[in-house]
Design a protein around this motif. Sequence first.
Motif, PDB file in Angstrom:
ATOM      1  N   ARG A 185       7.281-101.553   1.085  1.00  0.00           N
ATOM      2  CA  ARG A 185       6.273-101.392   0.173  1.00  0.00           C
ATOM      3  C   ARG A 185       5.884-102.802  -0.589  1.00  0.00           C
ATOM      4  NH1 ARG A 185       8.878 -97.969  -3.725  1.00  0.00           N
ATOM      5  NH2 ARG A 185       7.610 -98.814  -5.905  1.00  0.00           N
ATOM      6  N   TRP A 186       4.936-103.669  -0.672  1.00  0.00           N
ATOM      7  CA  TRP A 186       4.390-105.424  -0.811  1.00  0.00           C
ATOM      8  C   TRP A 186       5.328-105.284  -2.370  1.00  0.00           C
ATOM      9  CZ3 TRP A 186       2.873-108.549   1.437  1.00  0.00           C
ATOM     10  CH2 TRP A 186       1.882-108.435   2.772  1.00  0.00           C
ATOM     11  N   MET A 187       5.697-106.794  -2.425  1.00  0.00           N
ATOM     12  CA  MET A 187       6.726-107.070  -3.810  1.00  0.00           C
ATOM     13  C   MET A 187       6.771-108.419  -4.023  1.00  0.00           C
ATOM     14  SD  MET A 187      10.802-106.117  -3.093  1.00  0.00           S
ATOM     15  CE  MET A 187      11.005-106.042  -4.269  1.00  0.00           C
ATOM     16  N   THR A 188       7.613-108.850  -4.988  1.00  0.00           N
ATOM     17  CA  THR A 188       6.965-109.965  -5.371  1.00  0.00           C
ATOM     18  C   THR A 188       8.430-110.097  -6.071  1.00  0.00           C
ATOM     19  OG1 THR A 188       5.962-112.116  -6.307  1.00  0.00           O
ATOM     20  CG2 THR A 188       6.559-109.730  -7.723  1.00  0.00           C
ATOM     21  N   MET A 189       9.443-111.481  -6.312  1.00  0.00           N
ATOM     22  CA  MET A 189      10.835-111.543  -6.868  1.00  0.00           C
ATOM     23  C   MET A 189      10.536-112.655  -7.640  1.00  0.00           C
ATOM     24  SD  MET A 189      14.018-112.134  -4.242  1.00  0.00           S
ATOM     25  CE  MET A 189      13.864-110.371  -4.328  1.00  0.00           C
ATOM     26  N   VAL A 190      11.395-112.611  -9.079  1.00  0.00           N
ATOM     27  CA  VAL A 190      11.757-113.486  -9.270  1.00  0.00           C
ATOM     28  C   VAL A 190      13.626-113.884  -9.595  1.00  0.00           C
ATOM     29  CG1 VAL A 190      11.607-114.853 -11.876  1.00  0.00           C
ATOM     30  CG2 VAL A 190       9.725-113.501 -11.225  1.00  0.00           C
ATOM     31  N   ALA A 191      13.975-115.860  -8.789  1.00  0.00           N
ATOM     32  CA  ALA A 191      14.657-115.701  -9.714  1.00  0.00           C
ATOM     33  C   ALA A 191      15.754-117.004  -9.452  1.00  0.00           C
ATOM     34  CB  ALA A 191      14.803-116.496  -7.744  1.00  0.00           C
ATOM     35  N   THR A 192      16.937-116.860 -10.002  1.00  0.00           N
ATOM     36  CA  THR A 192      17.029-118.260 -10.193  1.00  0.00           C
ATOM     37  C   THR A 192      18.826-118.672 -10.125  1.00  0.00           C
ATOM     38  OG1 THR A 192      18.247-119.201 -13.138  1.00  0.00           O
ATOM     39  CG2 THR A 192      18.498-116.725 -12.850  1.00  0.00           C
ATOM     40  N   PRO A 193      19.501-119.631 -10.423  1.00  0.00           N
ATOM     41  CA  PRO A 193      19.788-120.145  -9.487  1.00  0.00           C
ATOM     42  C   PRO A 193      21.559-119.763  -9.969  1.00  0.00           C
ATOM     43  CG  PRO A 193      19.721-121.825 -10.202  1.00  0.00           C
ATOM     44  CD  PRO A 193      18.254-120.951 -10.337  1.00  0.00           C
ATOM     45  N   VAL A 194      22.776-119.509  -9.134  1.00  0.00           N
ATOM     46  CA  VAL A 194      24.287-118.759  -9.392  1.00  0.00           C
ATOM     47  C   VAL A 194      25.207-119.792  -8.384  1.00  0.00           C
ATOM     48  CG1 VAL A 194      25.726-116.840  -9.325  1.00  0.00           C
ATOM     49  CG2 VAL A 194      23.147-116.480  -9.472  1.00  0.00           C
ATOM     50  N   PHE A 195      25.560-120.306  -9.858  1.00  0.00           N
ATOM     51  CA  PHE A 195      27.007-121.115  -9.255  1.00  0.00           C
ATOM     52  C   PHE A 195      28.446-121.158  -9.220  1.00  0.00           C
ATOM     53  CE2 PHE A 195      23.217-122.905 -11.069  1.00  0.00           C
ATOM     54  CZ  PHE A 195      22.147-124.108 -10.171  1.00  0.00           C
ATOM     55  N   ALA A 196      28.777-121.605  -8.131  1.00  0.00           N
ATOM     56  CA  ALA A 196      30.126-121.382  -8.265  1.00  0.00           C
ATOM     57  C   ALA A 196      31.022-121.780  -9.695  1.00  0.00           C
ATOM     58  CB  ALA A 196      30.804-121.788  -7.147  1.00  0.00           C
ATOM     59  N   PRO A 197      32.154-121.686  -9.811  1.00  0.00           N
ATOM     60  CA  PRO A 197      32.823-121.979 -11.420  1.00  0.00           C
ATOM     61  C   PRO A 197      33.260-122.954 -11.585  1.00  0.00           C
ATOM     62  CG  PRO A 197      33.916-119.525 -11.491  1.00  0.00           C
ATOM     63  CD  PRO A 197      33.020-120.274  -9.345  1.00  0.00           C
ATOM     64  N   ASP A 198      33.368-123.953 -10.326  1.00  0.00           N
ATOM     65  CA  ASP A 198      33.421-125.524  -9.865  1.00  0.00           C
ATOM     66  C   ASP A 198      32.119-126.294  -9.687  1.00  0.00           C
ATOM     67  OD1 ASP A 198      32.418-124.524  -7.733  1.00  0.00           O
ATOM     68  OD2 ASP A 198      34.096-125.566  -6.458  1.00  0.00           O
ATOM     69  N   GLY A 199      31.276-125.677 -10.019  1.00  0.00           N
ATOM     70  CA  GLY A 199      29.586-125.974 -10.160  1.00  0.00           C
ATOM     71  C   GLY A 199      29.099-125.907  -9.257  1.00  0.00           C
ATOM     72  N   ALA A 200      29.423-126.014  -8.076  1.00  0.00           N
ATOM     73  CA  ALA A 200      28.450-125.896  -6.869  1.00  0.00           C
ATOM     74  C   ALA A 200      27.381-123.963  -6.564  1.00  0.00           C
ATOM     75  CB  ALA A 200      29.602-125.477  -5.515  1.00  0.00           C
ATOM     76  N   TYR A 201      26.987-124.823  -5.724  1.00  0.00           N
ATOM     77  CA  TYR A 201      25.520-124.056  -5.749  1.00  0.00           C
ATOM     78  C   TYR A 201      26.303-122.577  -4.914  1.00  0.00           C
ATOM     79  CZ  TYR A 201      21.213-121.709  -3.748  1.00  0.00           C
ATOM     80  OH  TYR A 201      20.685-120.606  -3.196  1.00  0.00           O
TER      81      TYR A 201
END
Length: 552
Positions: A185-201
């Motif tokens: 099935r065709w789809m699209t995605m909206v994303a946002t970054p998640v960071f670790a407690p130390d601020g790393a990606y």
Amino acid sequence: MFQMVLRKIVWISTIALPLFSMIKIPRFRRMFTLRRSVNLRSLILWLCLSFVFLVLFSSLHAAYRVQQGLLLEQSVRVNQAYAERLAHASDDFLRSSAAVLKSAALDITAGQLDVAVIREEFKQVMEVTKAFDALVLVDVSGSVLAASPGAVFRNVALPLWPELFQGKAVPEPMVASAFQGGEGRWMTMVATPVFAPDGAYAGFIGGGMYLQSRSALQESLDKLSYEEGTYFRIVDGSQTIIYHPEQSQIGTTAQDVATVTEQPQITGRQSLPEPDEINPDQELVSVAAIPAAGWLVIAQRPTERVFANTSELLLRTLLLALPVFALSLLAIWYLSGLIASPLRQLATAAANLDNHADFRRIRFVKGWYVEAALIRQGLMQSFSAIGSRIRKLYQQGATDPLTGTMNRRGLDAALEEMTDAEQSVAVVMIDVDHFKAVNDRFGHALGDEVLKAIAELIMTQARREDVVARLGGEEFVVVLPETGLEAAGQFAERLRRAVAQTVFETVGSVTVSLGVACYPEHGNDLYEALALADAALYRAKADGRNRVHQVE
């Protein structure tokens, strides 16, 4: 169709008829030359009606073209506004969806990226909003750490954003191009970054949206659909169709994106073409960008729907103009009669110059405009001049040129009038005695002077209503209406004495002989009485001249 008919009518009225009227072939000129039976009123009516119909059809044609231009201009503006509204609504939808994910990402970070916390957060997001059909958490390696219940991402090439893996800040929402998710099935995605407690990606949280079936995105876009044949598509940066009214087109490649975005004359970014220059199969195209995703909204509307109501608008215009048009026709009919009436009356009078009654009627013709008044004045002057000339000619034709008395023609006319009046009339015939001797002795010039002097004596003795005529040579006649034989005899005796007592220059004394008759006592008509008076004259001559003899 209606426009084609209007064009033909206007073309015939403005071009064909003038060219046709200029044909120089004698046969055609004779065929179309105005006949004498065409009167002024008909001519005015036909000319005015021709120009009225020409102006009407020209106005309708102009109104038709103006309405088409206004509809085209308005439709372009509406279509562009529609595309921009769609783009704005889609952008708001994506940004609000990204905001929900950003809040969830903060909670996941606070939960130390614990899987149980992630799943609980996914459950809350799915309960809070229906924007997403599936949620997924992807780590820095691109592996799926967690997914919402029912989400199938196995063997699915998830979209990855290199800038996230490089740890760069991403101020705008990240929206993926169309891709095939679980079950194809065709789809699209909206994303946002998640960071670790130390601020790393640590990865990103993505909200998947199906592009087919009854997804939240599909339903949101369907609510923005426009009537009257307008439809829209949304394509991503790779020209893959994200949204289409026909779901079978979703996921396919839009081959005409470059073409439709390169039509400034239709999208309204430059001057619009003339309505008749647009192909009926052509469409109005408006393009608007969705900044949050880098997608394009393409709104399209068939031009045949744009001009669908033009004929109806033109018909309404015609119906509104009909009362004024009908009043104009009545005014033309009335005014043409008013203009032609005095000229027709004057023409009738001019055609009957010998009718004195027509001459009298000219005075009552209402010449209410200058030309008719001038023609009436001219005809009256002409009639007066002709009447004076006729009277002068009649007088000359009925008058003896030497003595000024009536000649035989004038006498006959006077006798006919008296006969019709059925009145008693006395006739006195007069002849100059020995007039030939006067001519022989003194010459014809002096003889003519004697005749003129005797004529003056006769007219002096006669009354105003009496008729004095010279029958020829030295013979005269006096006709006395309403006079009996005795009074006529007395008149004849007075005249005889007056002539005998007159001394004519050079010639001396001259005498006359007279014969008297009276109608109806003598003869059956005036001519017979005239003959009897002439016979009495000769008896007077036979008795010695210078005397009066009456018919007994």
